[in-house]
Write an enzyme that holds these catalytic residues in place. Sequence first.
Site, short mmCIF file in Angstrom:
data_model
loop_
_atom_site.label_atom_id
_atom_site.label_comp_id
_atom_site.label_asym_id
_atom_site.label_seq_id
_atom_site.Cartn_x
_atom_site.Cartn_y
_atom_site.Cartn_z
CB CYS A 131 -1.00 -0.02 1.15
SG CYS A 131 -2.37 1.16 0.93
CG HIS A 164 -4.06 -3.42 2.44
ND1 HIS A 164 -3.11 -3.12 3.39
CD2 HIS A 164 -4.61 -2.25 2.06
CE1 HIS A 164 -3.09 -1.81 3.58
NE2 HIS A 164 -3.98 -1.26 2.78
CD GLU A 222 -2.31 -6.40 4.77
OE1 GLU A 222 -2.55 -5.23 5.12
OE2 GLU A 222 -1.72 -6.68 3.70
#
Length: 211
Positions: free
Chosen positions: A82, A192, A194
């Site tokens: 990001c 992202h 994750e």
Amino acid sequence: MQPRVVILDYGSGNLRSAQRAVERAGADVEVTADPHAAMEADGLLVPGVGAFAACMAGLRSVHGHQVIGKRLAGGRPVLGICVGMQVLFDRGVEHGVATEGCGEWPGTVERLQAPVIPHMGWNTVDAPGGSRLFAGVGPEERFYFVHSYGVLDWTLEATSEHIAAPRVTWSTHGRPFVAAVENGPLWATQFHPEKSGDAGAKVLANWVASL
């Protein structure tokens, strides 16, 4: 042995979810601002949430820009996520104010050109052939984005027949923007991983496997 990954703690949030995701990907993970640990790890992950200028200030406060530069000079892997990807470029422009970035790639982070800002939610990406980061990830998979700024133009090409051009992945919100880059030891994603379910987990596993 599991590869050792340091997630650089420079005051940008979202550290623990990134830590859990990289641990699930097969790495031994430490969250720290210690430059020695960041230099010695097999992989360095640079997160980033919020404004470009604030992230650069935090990064400089822990000498993170120097750690990134030294690792890359030695061919040591770095992954930006990001705003952690955005700060790798020459500069960011927010509200008419330009902030110098790490300068690892040429280019400017600028406001997205789209009817709806921020770009928030799930989107597909267009990865190039031969991508190691997206190996095993189908073109229909979606990744989670949340950002108002991005890189709209890519100018870095192969510098010689011996040095390959970076592999650049694109996505579109209003107009195309850079969604990920693979450039030698330096990889990065605007989304992202994750927070991107199984597809994001595969991307992180691919990076960990590359270490």
